[in-house]
Design an enzyme around this catalytic site. Structure first.
Site, PDB file in Angstrom:
ATOM      1  N   GLU A 116     -24.293  31.782 -11.388  1.00  0.00           N
ATOM      2  CA  GLU A 116     -23.813  31.296 -10.097  1.00  0.00           C
ATOM      3  C   GLU A 116     -24.629  31.906  -8.964  1.00  0.00           C
ATOM      4  O   GLU A 116     -25.014  31.214  -8.010  1.00  0.00           O
ATOM      5  CB  GLU A 116     -22.326  31.597  -9.937  1.00  0.00           C
ATOM      6  N   ASP A 130     -36.268  22.139   2.441  1.00  0.00           N
ATOM      7  CA  ASP A 130     -35.936  20.771   2.866  1.00  0.00           C
ATOM      8  C   ASP A 130     -35.843  20.662   4.380  1.00  0.00           C
ATOM      9  O   ASP A 130     -36.329  19.703   4.970  1.00  0.00           O
ATOM     10  CB  ASP A 130     -34.623  20.339   2.210  1.00  0.00           C
TER      11      ASP A 130
END
Length: 162
Positions: A116, A130
């Site tokens: 995780e 991005d």
């Protein structure tokens, strides 16, 4: 049948399987992972001063938290975990034009939260890419690794300083 494979997710016949954690004890567990995002000098300045995209770090933080929560959907054979806390922090390293993404995951459970934390750090770093790719496609994401974990049978582990 005992598992003789060094890979916990392969049985003695080499077939993939989910690790049975039914009999494991619930303990407090944490994991901290990092990703390092390298920018050009110009891009680092754009990211850290008057960014036209708004709060890029807020978006990346939310993406990292969401990634940790959805880890079991992304990585085969991961257990679905009830995380009690996920933090994403960003350390600006102006001398090297880098951002260190730190992800820490916590829970009380029967299995660790390393995947995780690694997923959270990775997705937060990818989100930085991005959000900044319009002005820099040469961004490099590297050194994604586990820094520290606590809890469980193996106890405390910490990456040695390099």
């Amino acid at each position: 049948m005992e598992n003789s494979s060094p890979f916990t997710h392969l049985d003695s016949k080499g077939q993939a399987h989910m690790v049975d954690i039914t009999e494991k004890q619930i303990t407090s567990r944490t994991a901290t992972a990092q990703s390092l995002v390298s920018f050009s000098a110009d891009s680092f300045t754009k990211l850290t001063e008057n960014n036209p995209k708004g709060d890029v770090f807020a978006v990346a933080r939310i993406a990292g938290i969401q990634a940790a929560k959805r880890c079991a959907e992304l990585i085969p054979l991961c257990h679905s975990l009830a995380l009690s806390n996920v933090t994403i922090d960003f350390n600006l390293l102006p001398d090297t034009h880098q951002v260190q993404v730190l992800a820490c995951c916590k829970l009380a459970g029967k299995t660790g939260v390393e995947m995780e934390a690694l997923t959270a750090a990775s997705i937060a770093a990818l989100t930085l890419y991005d959000m900044c790719k319009a002005f820099d496609k040469g961004i490099i994401i590297e050194h994604t690794c586990l820094l520290e974990k606590t809890g469980g049978k193996s106890g405390h582990w910490q990456r040695a300083s390099s």
